[in-house]
Scaffold this active site. Structure first.
Site, short mmCIF file in Angstrom:
data_model
loop_
_atom_site.label_atom_id
_atom_site.label_comp_id
_atom_site.label_asym_id
_atom_site.label_seq_id
_atom_site.Cartn_x
_atom_site.Cartn_y
_atom_site.Cartn_z
N GLN A 220 44.63 31.38 38.27
CA GLN A 220 45.04 30.88 39.58
C GLN A 220 43.89 30.22 40.33
OE1 GLN A 220 47.49 34.94 40.12
NE2 GLN A 220 47.46 33.74 41.99
N ARG A 367 51.05 38.78 45.54
CA ARG A 367 51.91 37.94 46.41
C ARG A 367 51.65 38.32 47.87
NH1 ARG A 367 57.59 35.62 44.34
NH2 ARG A 367 57.71 33.97 45.85
N CYS A 368 50.38 38.30 48.25
CA CYS A 368 49.96 38.95 49.48
C CYS A 368 48.61 38.39 49.90
CB CYS A 368 49.84 40.45 49.18
SG CYS A 368 48.96 41.40 50.41
N GLU A 737 54.41 34.19 49.96
CA GLU A 737 54.30 35.65 49.99
C GLU A 737 55.16 36.29 51.08
OE1 GLU A 737 50.08 35.84 50.55
OE2 GLU A 737 50.32 36.51 52.60
#
Lengths: 783, 171
Positions: A220, A367-368, A737
């Site tokens: 990522q 996802r945060c 997110e």
């Protein structure tokens, strides 16, 4: 929906994705699809013990096995000075264990062979003589004075990693002393795992003739990986090319550098051939980094009319054996101090203590935005507990305490400056769309009949888009992001960005931004990410930061192109620059709209008819340092029915109303919300990674660590309000997110609401049916 | 062991170790990398292919078991440069994000529609419950399968656009 995207002004339209044609044909290129001549396979040997001294490692049988080319142990890596590597949180992590192992499945040795199967066979022949040590898996026990010390390599002989606080303790304590109402709740956010469908993996390809290391990795953050690898290996950074090909989901799992990557590089450097390492799902869940595992206690001080005064939070953060949280350097607990959420508290004080245990390292931002999920869950859960104490409707309590529209920009008690929002409007839309009053009436009727129905609300505020660079860095690298746009003579564009998408659709949305700014169509713009030799430096895609950072860079970079284009247009139109106007699709002469040139005309002229004094060509680079974070928010409502016989919870309806600012592509935004709510649903009802007292992982694969199927997953309803970010170049905020951050509290609040007549105030996630069943039986409820 | 397998309409001969899994044979020997591997417990379905027309998880089938039989992978869906209706429906309905589950989803959906050309939402969800998607939350996948089913049964363009825009009812 148009699949060819030739129309101009594509912003805000549901244009079909440009990445899909290859992916629906099975022609994506993921890292395991990289197959190079003479490539070898690497398999890791892992510890069966959670804490044990390594007495001896015997590699002789493995070395003699068919096809084996190399075996690496921690000793071998020590000779190369790469037996430890830095984590993104400022700690360090063993690449291959020497002396002792600190968690079950820790990497102990690596075997490299001609085939995958040969490497796996030989890995089983490595004999490691372990002396088991006492194990500590509970972070509270880890803080006791007689607890086994996990990290003997540190000077500090305790399992305490750091203490961090935010807000004003004295002011908070003073408000608590005088408050008529105080509620307190201990809440655990379980240990979960991002578990993207594609596990982690890499191919390291060292070419000694060119002194170049090409590193294919499912990443990522390819630029950060390049820099960290240069730091770990000492290999010159300009001779490392990191290529992150198609990425099969990330969700934070693919931000860190993992031991398997370093081993594959070490093997390739030693052998001079490409070496592939692809982890199994079991390796993914048991060793590449987990998320959450926060043990939180919240107290709210309030007035009797429900007005909140102060918030006090204490948290124990279980980081496992290494502090490998992917947090900005100055924020060991990430952005957890956003915990005051959407409410206008007068004061707050937040404390977090990080702890080592004999468990795998983490925790990543799944996802945060760095612990905002934990914060959002905690405040939304505790607000419901306050509502219950006051016997007040949870929607009413929220409406009384929202930060009001006119208070933005709003400075929170822990120091964040919220950019914009209209929380009341968003909640009211959600209440209306779900039919809240009717649902409450239905609930009252059902309660009278002894049926269990619950309605749960979560009105969260997110904090995304790190930078700004003066506040945020990762391993010292400032958190900006970048775009580079090159317009070819025929008016076609290639744009490269420093982020790396994993399903978010950047090839489409960033093309929409650039096409909008340049008066082109989406088909005219090719987006390329993930190759560090071609893309400008960036910090990567996670924490919903791509649109706030790289999206801003793309827009501003395009405007830089447009400024130069205006000069060329004035030359083509034979008027002064002041008389040239841009109408969104063409430059024209002020007052003479008929006389115009398009960006394509200008692009051609930039290479064929360059005015004197102007540099030929048409390209630009922009490194965008956002002035602030963005604060997406939303109002989510869950409606559940509970089966009294089995304890099973059925999510009857779930509505997500999101305010993520201006929307680039509503189809993609909706898809992000569907996916994120599904992950939040899984966390609320299905997911935990427990360990027994000996540190054995009890959910090491997808048979035991549950991921929802189509049959488990409810139908999601979505809607939207739009409050543009005032500081973002296109008014966008980011959305990926939000649904994962905001939804767990709505689910849990709904279940607790259903069980409220029994006096239930809280249930820790995951809400398995057996937990509900046990509560029902304890309260004498039967079918 | 020598095997002979028809894959996407073409016969391949190969000498494989008996333990070679069909998924790895397709990916590494035939270089048909559209078939993905996402777990080690037959849970995720990313490796779904058709074996003699039936959906199988190719990570749990030995290559030798395919000897003399017919395999269809995602690469075999497109015919004469034309996308299969399922492929175009997945694209139109935004039924994929990272794309890693997509080949398995397409093949499982293909098998489902062969057996049941007009499935309800519930039947689609059940039919695809052996395939995990971590990105989409399945709603758009269900919508795509419904859209493809209608395309394959020759419904009008207007009806298809209606489904793509609003989803289909569960009946």
């Amino acid at each position: 929906m148009a699949l060819r995207q030739t129309e101009l002004r594509p912003m805000g339209k549901p244009v079909g994705r440009k990445e899909d044609p290859r992916l629906i044909r099975g022609k994506g290129r993921y890292v395991d699809d990289v197959m190079l001549p003479n490539m070898l396979y690497l398999c890791l040997v892992r510890s069966p013990y959670a804490h044990a001294r390594i007495r001896r490692i015997d590699t002789s049988a493995a070395l003699a096995a068919p096809g084996v080319k190399l075996v690496l142990t921690g000793e071998d890596l020590a000779q190369m000075n790469i037996d430890w590597m830095p984590t993104l949180a400022g700690d360090r992590q063993m690449v291959l264990a020497r002396d002792k192992v600190l968690f079950q499945y820790q990497e102990v040795a690596a075997v490299v062979a001609e085939t995958r199967a040969q490497a796996e066979d030989a890995a089983q022949l490595i004999e490691v003589d372990y002396e088991p040590l006492p194990v500590v898996v509970d972070p509270f026990k880890a803080l006791e004075p007689d607890a086994p010390i996990v990290r003997e390599d540190r000077e500090q002989k305790s399992n305490h990693i750091w203490h961090w606080e935010a807000g004003d303790r004295e002011e908070t304590d003073a408000l608590f002393r005088e408050a008529p109402i105080v509620v307190k709740q201990q809440v655990r956010f379980p240990r979960v795992h991002p578990s993207p469908l594609e596990p982690c993996g890499c191919v390291a390809d060292y070419d000694s003739a060119r002194s170049k290391l090409t590193f294919y990795v499912t990443s990522q953050a390819p630029h950060v990986h390049r820099t960290v690898l240069a730091m770990v290996t000492g290999f010159p950074e300009h001779q490392i090319q990191v290529i992150s090909p198609d990425v099969g989901g990330g969700f934070g799992n693919k931000v860190p550098v993992y031991p398997g990557y370093v081993c594959a590089i070490a093997a390739s450097l030693k052998l001079g051939v490409p070496v592939k390492w692809i982890e199994t799902r079991t390796e993914n869940i048991t060793s590449t980094h987990f998320a959450r595992d926060f043990h939180m206690t919240a107290e709210i001080a309030a007035r009797e009319d429900g007005k909140v005064l102060a918030l006090r939070v204490k948290t124990i953060a279980d980081h496992g054996a290494f502090d490998a949280a992917a947090n900005p350097t100055k924020f060991p607990a990430g952005l957890f101090s956003i915990v005051t959420g959407s409410y206008d508290f007068k004061a707050a004080h937040v404390e977090v203590d990080g702890v080592f245990t004999n468990k795998p390292p983490g925790g990543v931002a799944y996802r945060c935005s760095f612990r905002v999920t934990e914060a959002s869950y905690l405040i939304e859960r505790t607000m419901d507990i306050l509502a219950r104490r006051l016997n007040m409707d949870p929607a009413e309590l929220r409406l009384r305490n929202f930060i009001r529209k006119e208070q933005f920009p709003y400075r929170s008690p822990t120091g964040w400056v919220y950019d914009s929002g209209d929380y009341e409007k968003t909640l009211k839309l959600a209440l209306e769309r779900i039919g809240y009053e009717e649902l409450r009436k239905e609930q009252a009727e059902k309660r009278a009949r002894g049926e269990l129905m619950g309605i749960g609300i979560s009105t969260f505020t997110e904090i995304v888009g790190a930078g700004p660079a003066h506040t945020f860095d990762i391993v010292g690298i400032k958190m900006f992001d970048s775009a580079q746009i090159r317009v070819h003579p025929t008016g076609k564009v290639i744009a490269r960005l420093g982020v790396r998408h994993q399903g978010q659709g950047h090839e489409t949305t960033f093309a929409q931004i650039i096409a909008e700014e340049l008066g082109l169509s989406v088909d005219d713009v090719l987006i390329e990410e993930g190759d560090t030799d071609t893309a400008p430096y960036g910090l990567g895609t996670y924490a919903s930061r791509s649109t706030p950072t790289a999206g801003g860079a793309a827009a501003l970079c395009a405007r830089r192109i447009r400024e130069k284009a205006r000069k060329i247009a004035s030359h083509l139109l034979e008027v002064s620059e002041d008389d040239v106007v841009w109408d969104g699709t063409a430059f024209s002469v002020k007052g003479l709209p008929g006389r115009s040139v398009t960006m394509k005309d200008v692009a051609f002229a930039a290479y064929t008819n360059v005015p004197e004094g102007i540099e030929p060509g048409l390209e630009a680079t922009y490194y965008y340092n956002p002035p602030n974070l963005t604060f997406p928010n939303g109002a989510y409502i869950a409606v559940v029915d509970i089966d009294k016989g089995t304890g099973a919870v059925k999510v009857r309806r779930f509505l997500a109303v999101d305010d993520c600012g201006n929307v680039i592509n509503p189809m993609i935004v909706e898809g992000q919300v569907h996916g994120g709510v599904t992950e939040g649903f899984a966390i609320a009802f299905m997911q935990d990674i427990p360990y027994d007292a000996d540190g054995n992982c009890l959910a090491p694969n997808w048979m035991d660590y549950l991921v929802p199927t189509a049959l488990d997953t409810p139908r999601w309803e979505t809607d939207r309000t739009v409050t543009p970010s005032p500081h973002h170049p296109i008014g966008a905020k980011g959305v990926g997110e939000s649904p994962n951050v905001g939804s767990p509290a709505a689910f849990v609040n709904a279940v607790v609401d259903a069980l409220a007549p029994l006096g239930v105030e809280h249930i820790d996630m995951p809400i398995y049916p057996w937990k509900v069943w046990r509560i029902l039986r304890e309260h004498g409820v039967t079918e | 062991m020598k095997i002979r397998v028809k894959v996407n309409g073409r016969w391949y001969e190969s000498d494989v170790e008996p333990r070679t899994l069909l998924a790895y044979w397709l990916r590494e020997d035939l270089k048909l990398t559209g078939t993905h591997i996402g777990c080690d417990t037959t849970s995720c379905g990313a490796c779904t292919v058709l074996l003699d027309g039936k959906a199988v998880k190719s990570c749990t089938v030995l290559a030798v078991q395919a000897n003399g039989r017919e395999v269809m992978t995602v690469e075999g869906l497109e015919r004469n440069g034309q996308l299969h209706p399922l492929q175009s429906a997945f694209w139109e309905c935004h039924a994929l994000q990272c794309g890693y589950c997509t080949p398995g989803m397409l093949m499982a959906s293909y098998a489902l529609l062969q057996e049941n050309p007009n499935p309800t939402e519930e039947e689609i969800r059940e039919g695809l419950s052996g395939n995990i998607c971590r990105c989409t939350g399945y709603m758009n996948i269900v919508k795509a399968v419904q859209t493809a089913a209608r395309k394959m049964s020759g419904e009008s363009q207007e009806a298809l656009e209606e489904v793509a825009a609003n989803g289909a009812s569960a009946d």
